[in-house]
Design a protein around this motif. Structure first.
Motif, mmCIF file in Angstrom:
data_model
loop_
_atom_site.group_PDB
_atom_site.id
_atom_site.type_symbol
_atom_site.label_atom_id
_atom_site.label_comp_id
_atom_site.label_asym_id
_atom_site.label_seq_id
_atom_site.Cartn_x
_atom_site.Cartn_y
_atom_site.Cartn_z
ATOM 1 N N GLN A 261 0.808 -1.339 -0.152
ATOM 2 C CA GLN A 261 0.081 -0.080 -0.057
ATOM 3 C C GLN A 261 0.958 1.360 -0.064
ATOM 4 O OE1 GLN A 261 -3.787 0.541 2.380
ATOM 5 N NE2 GLN A 261 -3.601 -1.817 2.521
ATOM 6 N N PRO A 262 1.954 1.430 0.911
ATOM 7 C CA PRO A 262 2.750 2.578 0.769
ATOM 8 C C PRO A 262 3.421 2.741 -0.329
ATOM 9 C CG PRO A 262 3.149 1.377 2.990
ATOM 10 C CD PRO A 262 2.269 0.532 1.959
ATOM 11 N N VAL A 263 3.529 1.638 -1.144
ATOM 12 C CA VAL A 263 4.369 1.885 -2.464
ATOM 13 C C VAL A 263 3.511 2.848 -3.508
ATOM 14 C CG1 VAL A 263 5.548 0.579 -4.335
ATOM 15 C CG2 VAL A 263 5.842 -0.143 -1.985
ATOM 16 N N PHE A 264 2.257 2.199 -3.493
ATOM 17 C CA PHE A 264 1.458 2.908 -4.470
ATOM 18 C C PHE A 264 0.382 3.884 -3.857
ATOM 19 C CE2 PHE A 264 1.827 -1.636 -5.671
ATOM 20 C CZ PHE A 264 2.302 -1.439 -6.716
ATOM 21 N N THR A 265 0.636 4.432 -2.772
ATOM 22 C CA THR A 265 -0.135 5.619 -2.296
ATOM 23 C C THR A 265 0.892 6.652 -1.776
ATOM 24 O OG1 THR A 265 -0.314 4.487 -0.019
ATOM 25 C CG2 THR A 265 -1.928 3.991 -1.524
ATOM 26 N N ASP A 266 1.947 6.585 -2.398
ATOM 27 C CA ASP A 266 3.056 7.803 -2.072
ATOM 28 C C ASP A 266 3.076 7.867 -0.652
ATOM 29 O OD1 ASP A 266 3.331 8.215 -4.686
ATOM 30 O OD2 ASP A 266 1.668 9.489 -4.877
ATOM 31 N N TYR B 46 -8.691 -1.159 5.861
ATOM 32 C CA TYR B 46 -9.793 -1.613 4.975
ATOM 33 C C TYR B 46 -9.285 -2.353 3.783
ATOM 34 C CZ TYR B 46 -13.320 -0.829 1.426
ATOM 35 O OH TYR B 46 -14.129 -1.151 0.337
ATOM 36 N N GLY B 47 -8.189 -1.565 3.123
ATOM 37 C CA GLY B 47 -7.521 -2.258 1.811
ATOM 38 C C GLY B 47 -7.031 -3.609 2.243
ATOM 39 N N THR B 48 -6.234 -3.730 3.433
ATOM 40 C CA THR B 48 -5.700 -4.995 3.736
ATOM 41 C C THR B 48 -6.941 -6.102 3.821
ATOM 42 O OG1 THR B 48 -4.042 -3.878 4.894
ATOM 43 C CG2 THR B 48 -4.287 -6.220 5.413
ATOM 44 N N LEU B 49 -8.005 -5.775 4.618
ATOM 45 C CA LEU B 49 -8.848 -6.780 4.762
ATOM 46 C C LEU B 49 -9.575 -7.233 3.422
ATOM 47 C CD1 LEU B 49 -10.800 -5.240 7.863
ATOM 48 C CD2 LEU B 49 -9.601 -7.391 7.868
ATOM 49 N N VAL B 50 -9.970 -6.140 2.507
ATOM 50 C CA VAL B 50 -10.508 -6.564 1.133
ATOM 51 C C VAL B 50 -9.695 -7.384 0.265
ATOM 52 C CG1 VAL B 50 -11.063 -5.509 -1.014
ATOM 53 C CG2 VAL B 50 -12.083 -4.296 1.064
#
Length: 244
Positions: free
Chosen positions: A38-43, A50-54
């Motif tokens: 996530q940090p790589v693609f969200t700067d 939420y993203g991890t769970l999905v």
């Protein structure tokens, strides 16, 4: 009922053990991958639970109906059902035990995925320095639990009705895929009637509505049509089907 016996019966086979390990590994692996990417693609934005769970729920949405189908239908497919009924002559109790065993195994897999998601989100936030965002964690967790329990229930319902592992697996995986495709096509038609008809076949939409308390008649219809009806019909068949 002897659900622990049915769990041991599944896990004593190579196929059952492999399926269970793959289910656990896929959920945990997806959680870790999502959290640390996530940090790589969200700067550098905070890691969202939420993203991890999905992402974690994606492979489990496939693995859980497979486990449920195998738990209920494997004895019929392997022709060991006669031995099972000789040792445990109460057919209804055997079925109830297998359904409970599927629920226990599913709960363990879901719990492992949830804990891995929470831990991975915290670890990724700390390691990358982006921090973790747990906003609306309770709502998000409840939604994913309901979704995963829905997929498990559908798989066990298909196993109960079809009493054949290959057929149950095809139905458990093909029907949700077909409904998803049909749902995308209905957006092009822009018809409320067609959308509501498709919703009657969309169990994932129904579980989401149950989670957030916005249940509509079509959501109740989806649960009745895809879970309750197959379970009732399958139970009748289970108790009356000839062996051999």
């Amino acid at each position: 009922m002897r659900p622990m016996l049915d769990l041991r019966q599944l896990l004593d086979t190579r196929g059952g053990t492999v399926l269970t390990v793959l289910a656990l590994a896929s959920g945990i692996g997806a959680a870790l991958l999502s959290a640390f990417l996530q940090p790589v693609f969200t700067d550098g934005a905070p890691v969202l639970l939420y993203g991890t769970l999905v992402v974690m729920a994606l492979p489990l949405g496939i693995a859980l109906p497979v486990l449920g189908s195998v738990m209920v239908a494997s004895d019929w497919s392997s022709s060991s059902i006669q031995t099972t009924f000789l040792q445990r002559p109460r057919r209804g109790a055997v079925l109830a035990s297998k359904l409970l065993a599927a629920l226990i195994l599913g709960a363990v897999v879901i719990a492992a995925g949830l804990l891995a998601s929470i831990a991975a989100t915290a670890a990724a936030g700390a390691v990358t320095g982006a921090g973790a965002d747990y906003s609306q964690a309770g709502t998000t967790i409840l939604a994913q639990i309901m979704y995963l329990l829905g997929t498990l229930a559908f798989g066990t319902a298909m196993g109960t009705l079809l009493q054949s592992t290959p057929l149950a697996l095809v139905a458990s995986l093909a029907v949700p895929f077909a409904v998803t495709v049909a749902g995308g096509l209905t957006m092009l038609l822009d018809s409320e009637l067609v959308t509501r008809l498709i919703a009657v076949l969309d169990l994932s939409q129904a579980t989401a509505a149950i989670a957030d308390g916005s249940v509509r008649p079509e959501n109740v219809g989806a649960v009745a049509l895809l879970v309750l009806a197959p379970l009732v019909a399958g139970t009748l068949r289970w108790n009356r089907r000839e062996i051999g």
